[in-house]
Design an enzyme around this catalytic site. Structure first.
Site, PDB file in Angstrom:
ATOM      1  N   LYS A   1       0.845  -1.202   0.000  1.00  0.00           N
ATOM      2  CA  LYS A   1       0.000   0.000   0.000  1.00  0.00           C
ATOM      3  C   LYS A   1       0.878   1.248   0.000  1.00  0.00           C
ATOM      4  CE  LYS A   1      -2.353   1.713   3.716  1.00  0.00           C
ATOM      5  NZ  LYS A   1      -2.163   3.169   3.726  1.00  0.00           N
TER       6      LYS A   1
ATOM      7  N   ASP B   1      -3.447   4.366  -1.884  1.00  0.00           N
ATOM      8  CA  ASP B   1      -4.362   4.834  -0.830  1.00  0.00           C
ATOM      9  C   ASP B   1      -4.304   6.359  -0.748  1.00  0.00           C
ATOM     10  OD1 ASP B   1      -5.878   5.061   1.514  1.00  0.00           O
ATOM     11  OD2 ASP B   1      -4.230   4.451   2.823  1.00  0.00           O
TER      12      ASP B   1
ATOM     13  N   LYS C   1      -7.207   8.270  -1.090  1.00  0.00           N
ATOM     14  CA  LYS C   1      -8.498   8.729  -0.519  1.00  0.00           C
ATOM     15  C   LYS C   1      -8.989  10.028  -1.155  1.00  0.00           C
ATOM     16  CE  LYS C   1      -7.590   6.763   4.118  1.00  0.00           C
ATOM     17  NZ  LYS C   1      -6.132   6.524   4.139  1.00  0.00           N
TER      18      LYS C   1
ATOM     19  N   ASP D   1     -13.269  15.202  -3.667  1.00  0.00           N
ATOM     20  CA  ASP D   1     -13.269  16.504  -4.359  1.00  0.00           C
ATOM     21  C   ASP D   1     -14.535  16.555  -5.213  1.00  0.00           C
ATOM     22  OD1 ASP D   1     -12.390  18.919  -5.685  1.00  0.00           O
ATOM     23  OD2 ASP D   1     -10.319  18.322  -5.266  1.00  0.00           O
TER      24      ASP D   1
ATOM     25  N   THR E   1     -11.274   5.488  10.907  1.00  0.00           N
ATOM     26  CA  THR E   1     -11.318   4.802  12.205  1.00  0.00           C
ATOM     27  C   THR E   1     -10.738   5.673  13.321  1.00  0.00           C
ATOM     28  OG1 THR E   1      -9.333   3.661  11.455  1.00  0.00           O
ATOM     29  CG2 THR E   1     -11.361   2.410  11.413  1.00  0.00           C
TER      30      THR E   1
ATOM     31  N   ARG F   1       2.864  -0.818  10.781  1.00  0.00           N
ATOM     32  CA  ARG F   1       3.967  -0.829  11.756  1.00  0.00           C
ATOM     33  C   ARG F   1       4.325  -2.185  12.349  1.00  0.00           C
ATOM     34  NH1 ARG F   1       1.253   4.192  14.602  1.00  0.00           N
ATOM     35  NH2 ARG F   1      -0.492   3.030  13.690  1.00  0.00           N
TER      36      ARG F   1
HETATM   37  O1  C5P Z   1       0.786   0.872  11.176  1.00  0.00           O
HETATM   38  P1  C5P Z   1      -0.639   0.440  11.034  1.00  0.00           P
HETATM   39  O2  C5P Z   1      -0.811  -1.053  10.922  1.00  0.00           O
HETATM   40  O3  C5P Z   1      -1.540   1.064  12.075  1.00  0.00           O
HETATM   41  O4  C5P Z   1      -1.055   1.045   9.618  1.00  0.00           O
HETATM   42  C1  C5P Z   1      -2.364   1.083   9.148  1.00  0.00           C
HETATM   43  C2  C5P Z   1      -2.419   1.727   7.800  1.00  0.00           C
HETATM   44  O5  C5P Z   1      -3.780   1.794   7.407  1.00  0.00           O
HETATM   45  C3  C5P Z   1      -1.875   3.140   7.713  1.00  0.00           C
HETATM   46  O6  C5P Z   1      -1.273   3.290   6.429  1.00  0.00           O
HETATM   47  C4  C5P Z   1      -3.107   4.019   7.814  1.00  0.00           C
HETATM   48  O7  C5P Z   1      -2.973   5.230   7.111  1.00  0.00           O
HETATM   49  C5  C5P Z   1      -4.148   3.139   7.140  1.00  0.00           C
HETATM   50  N1  C5P Z   1      -5.524   3.399   7.552  1.00  0.00           N
HETATM   51  C6  C5P Z   1      -5.978   3.282   8.860  1.00  0.00           C
HETATM   52  N2  C5P Z   1      -7.286   3.546   9.171  1.00  0.00           N
HETATM   53  C7  C5P Z   1      -8.146   3.897   8.213  1.00  0.00           C
HETATM   54  C8  C5P Z   1      -7.708   4.008   6.890  1.00  0.00           C
HETATM   55  C9  C5P Z   1      -6.379   3.734   6.592  1.00  0.00           C
HETATM   56  O8  C5P Z   1      -5.202   2.927   9.747  1.00  0.00           O
HETATM   57  N3  C5P Z   1      -9.420   4.105   8.530  1.00  0.00           N
END
Ligand code: C5P
Length: 231
Positions: free
Chosen positions: A33, A60, A62, A65, A119, A210
């Site tokens: 991603k 991603d 998003k 517009d 979220t 992460r």
């Molecule tokens: O590091 P982690 O596992 O929390 O990463 C989650 C990824 O998903 C990040 O790239 C974050 O921007 C993305 N994301 C999220 N919640 C959302 C939409 C996207 O955590 N509602």
């Protein structure tokens, strides 16, 4: 090619770090991603680089517009050869339909999905911007709209999957971030699930950042997640 359910979020501050990561994995093990940070630094050329290496790429960005702008942005993104791209469902019906038309008029054929409610947002944040509907109801309403506009799925919390599965078609993609293998750092994610729990509840794909990318040994963590899902 094996359809891996794991989408690794390449949330690295520099292109070289992202490159070092993807060179250690193969397209059958995970999808990748590219989000706003990496895209703003590395640009479309880096996206093409990983697409050309054979990875399924989820772009991603998003988009949110006016319909015409989103249609053209989706068309441009699709032409990079990505596997999946997304917009914000809060852009409304006309924007969602335009996004779909933009993708359909492109030379690519990516999945087009929409973010329902981020979220990171709490009920009080929504009230502050004039949305009084409780979050679960609002997420359902947006998922129905996204499906009615013939998009391919939504990004949602794994805790919303069970309910959404009961109201959308079987092949509608539910893509879930907030995934934490047992024992890993929760970080700023609030409502989490383990990879196995999320797939068992009906998630189509897991976005994991992460826990893999910041691990001392990312390949071992990825391998453990694969074993967990296979078992
Ligand atoms: O590091 P982690 O596992 O929390 O990463 C989650 C990824 O998903 C990040 O790239 C974050 O921007 C993305 N994301 C999220 N919640 C959302 C939409 C996207 O955590 N509602």
């Amino acid at each position: 090619m094996l359809d891996s359910k794991i989408i690794v979020a390449l949330d690295f501050p520099a292109t070289e770090q992202a490159r070092q990561f993807y060179k250690q994995v193969t397209p059958d093990r995970c999808k990748l991603k590219v989000g706003k940070e990496l895209f703003t630094r590395a640009g479309p050329d880096f996206v093409k680089e990983i697409v050309d290496t054979g990875f399924d790429v989820f772009l991603d960005l998003k988009f949110h517009d006016i319909p015409n702008t989103v249609a053209q942005a989706c068309r441009a993104a699709a032409e990079l050869g990505v596997w999946m791209l997304n917009v914000h469902a809060l852009g409304g019906r006309a924007m969602l339909e335009a996004a779909k038309q933009g993708v359909d008029s492109s030379s690519g054929s990516p999945l087009l999905i929409a973010v329902t409610i981020l979220t990171s947002m709490k009920e009080s944040d929504l009230q502050e911007i004039g949305i009084e509907t409780p979050i679960p109801e609002q997420v359902e309403r947006l998922a129905r709209l996204v499906e009615a506009c013939q998009l391919d799925g939504v990004v949602c919390s794994s805790h919303e999957v069970n309910k959404l599965r009961s109201i959308v078609n079987r092949d509608f993609c539910l893509v879930t971030p907030g995934i934490r293998p047992a024992g890993s750092d929760v970080g700023d994610q609030k409502r989490i699930m383990t990879p196995k729990e999320a797939i068992d509840t009906g998630s189509s794909y897991l976005v994991i950042g992460r826990p893999i990318t910041q691990a001392k040994d990312p390949m071992t963590v990825l391998g453990n997640i694969e074993d967990e899902l296979a078992g």
